[in-house]
Scaffold this motif. Sequence first.
Motif, PDB file in Angstrom:
ATOM      1  N   HIS A   1      -9.503  15.261  12.580  1.00  0.00           N
ATOM      2  CA  HIS A   1     -10.788  15.723  12.051  1.00  0.00           C
ATOM      3  C   HIS A   1     -11.968  15.250  12.895  1.00  0.00           C
ATOM      4  O   HIS A   1     -12.941  15.983  13.083  1.00  0.00           O
ATOM      5  CB  HIS A   1     -10.945  15.262  10.598  1.00  0.00           C
TER       6      HIS A   1
ATOM      7  N   ASP B   1     -12.583  18.896  13.905  1.00  0.00           N
ATOM      8  CA  ASP B   1     -13.224  19.442  12.713  1.00  0.00           C
ATOM      9  C   ASP B   1     -14.734  19.239  12.821  1.00  0.00           C
ATOM     10  O   ASP B   1     -15.362  18.542  12.022  1.00  0.00           O
ATOM     11  CB  ASP B   1     -12.664  18.751  11.465  1.00  0.00           C
TER      12      ASP B   1
ATOM     13  N   HIS C   1     -18.665  21.103  13.776  1.00  0.00           N
ATOM     14  CA  HIS C   1     -19.387  22.375  13.748  1.00  0.00           C
ATOM     15  C   HIS C   1     -19.565  22.959  15.151  1.00  0.00           C
ATOM     16  O   HIS C   1     -19.354  24.159  15.355  1.00  0.00           O
ATOM     17  CB  HIS C   1     -20.757  22.183  13.095  1.00  0.00           C
TER      18      HIS C   1
ATOM     19  N   ARG D   1     -16.340  24.427  16.442  1.00  0.00           N
ATOM     20  CA  ARG D   1     -16.045  25.674  15.733  1.00  0.00           C
ATOM     21  C   ARG D   1     -16.876  26.817  16.302  1.00  0.00           C
ATOM     22  O   ARG D   1     -16.370  27.927  16.517  1.00  0.00           O
ATOM     23  CB  ARG D   1     -16.324  25.515  14.240  1.00  0.00           C
ATOM     24  N   GLU D   2     -18.155  26.567  16.536  1.00  0.00           N
ATOM     25  CA  GLU D   2     -19.024  27.622  17.048  1.00  0.00           C
ATOM     26  C   GLU D   2     -18.619  28.059  18.455  1.00  0.00           C
ATOM     27  O   GLU D   2     -18.674  29.249  18.788  1.00  0.00           O
ATOM     28  CB  GLU D   2     -20.480  27.148  17.030  1.00  0.00           C
TER      29      GLU D   2
ATOM     30  N   SER E   1     -15.395  30.065  18.022  1.00  0.00           N
ATOM     31  CA  SER E   1     -15.723  31.335  17.372  1.00  0.00           C
ATOM     32  C   SER E   1     -16.347  32.309  18.370  1.00  0.00           C
ATOM     33  O   SER E   1     -16.013  33.502  18.399  1.00  0.00           O
ATOM     34  CB  SER E   1     -16.673  31.088  16.205  1.00  0.00           C
TER      35      SER E   1
ATOM     36  N   ARG F   1      -9.833  20.495   3.897  1.00  0.00           N
ATOM     37  CA  ARG F   1     -10.303  21.713   4.566  1.00  0.00           C
ATOM     38  C   ARG F   1     -10.749  21.403   5.991  1.00  0.00           C
ATOM     39  O   ARG F   1     -11.377  20.382   6.251  1.00  0.00           O
ATOM     40  CB  ARG F   1     -11.464  22.334   3.792  1.00  0.00           C
ATOM     41  N   HIS F   2     -10.436  22.291   6.900  1.00  0.00           N
ATOM     42  CA  HIS F   2     -10.688  22.077   8.319  1.00  0.00           C
ATOM     43  C   HIS F   2     -11.383  23.316   8.872  1.00  0.00           C
ATOM     44  O   HIS F   2     -10.939  24.442   8.648  1.00  0.00           O
ATOM     45  CB  HIS F   2      -9.366  21.832   9.043  1.00  0.00           C
ATOM     46  N   GLN F   3     -12.464  23.123   9.628  1.00  0.00           N
ATOM     47  CA  GLN F   3     -13.252  24.257  10.116  1.00  0.00           C
ATOM     48  C   GLN F   3     -12.455  25.178  11.019  1.00  0.00           C
ATOM     49  O   GLN F   3     -12.619  26.402  10.970  1.00  0.00           O
ATOM     50  CB  GLN F   3     -14.503  23.754  10.839  1.00  0.00           C
TER      51      GLN F   3
ATOM     52  N   GLU G   1     -10.117  27.356   8.840  1.00  0.00           N
ATOM     53  CA  GLU G   1     -10.866  28.434   8.196  1.00  0.00           C
ATOM     54  C   GLU G   1     -11.202  29.536   9.199  1.00  0.00           C
ATOM     55  O   GLU G   1     -11.110  30.731   8.885  1.00  0.00           O
ATOM     56  CB  GLU G   1     -12.136  27.870   7.562  1.00  0.00           C
ATOM     57  N   LEU G   2     -11.586  29.140  10.401  1.00  0.00           N
ATOM     58  CA  LEU G   2     -11.898  30.122  11.433  1.00  0.00           C
ATOM     59  C   LEU G   2     -10.648  30.908  11.814  1.00  0.00           C
ATOM     60  O   LEU G   2     -10.696  32.134  11.975  1.00  0.00           O
ATOM     61  CB  LEU G   2     -12.479  29.405  12.654  1.00  0.00           C
TER      62      LEU G   2
END
Length: 321
Positions: free
Chosen positions: A199, A203, A205, A208-209, A212, A237-239, A242-243
């Motif tokens: 994490h 994990d 932001h 993730r961006e 993504s 929960r892990h970003q 989810e992605l």
Amino acid sequence: MRVKFRKYSWQLAPGHIRDIRQRVFIDEQKVPPELEWDDTDEIADHFLAVLPDNTPVGVARLFSTLGETGHIGRMAILPGFRGRGIGEALLHHLISEAAGNYDELRLSAQEHAIPFYQRSGFHVCSAAYDDAGIPHVDMRCLSPALVASVIEQRTAPMLLGRDAGTWLFSSEHDLVSLMDSVVGQAGQRLWLYDRILDHDLYDRHRLRELISALARRHRLSEIRLLIHDDKPLVKRRHQLVELMRRLPSRIELRLVNDDYPVEDQPFLLADRSGVLYRHDFYTPEGFAKFSDGGRVKLLAESFRRMWDAGRSSLELRELPL
């Protein structure tokens, strides 16, 4: 050419700063005055480059958004002093100023100036767009502190496919900075192998961006996550999970098959040239290289063997979005 730099708030800035911007942007480049002068001037630090005899020759400004990302802008060198390294020296000074304060630097570059900024560790992160009738692209540096430490010795530091140097790391902060710098420049392929999607490392932001953006940028984007254990992902929960579940055709996760040979060191591969390699699963020590096609090819072959023998995670598939 020797040059000095002075820093001012807008309220205390000398008239030379306005004069240089007027001459370069409004008079020379025909930028409308209503676009040149904006409210950002009030919150920015302004830098004036002067020669040893105090002749003013260049300007720039630096400001932040939410205190996390620094923005460089309004860089201008007077016509008679261009081609002497003043602009590069000014940019290096701004990077050094920002290094201890921001984990990311951004700027909007005129298309013709892209190579200039690449030489100092910035990479393109947007499609071309029009600004005041001039083609621009957004550029960023995701590791200003590390770039600042080598900026006088290396050309194009951290530029994927260009920087052949080795970046050693022994702290989680440097590991994260280098990881994001590699991931942020991947154009199509990103392969990650680790014991778990820790994490603290994954994990986040910003990561993730970056992933993504890669997944959505190219219809043939290929993002593969290969891990040993998915239990921590099920419990919290892990970003990235989810992605992955929102973009299942672009991002895939598999578990290694322990009945087949597996690697003992985690690594991340970006396209055909970028690699981030750790010496073991449990410590933030290793190296990153931004232009090492030979090593990437060998690790990609190993990754492909483990991937082909791997299996999907039934537990993650059944989690609700």
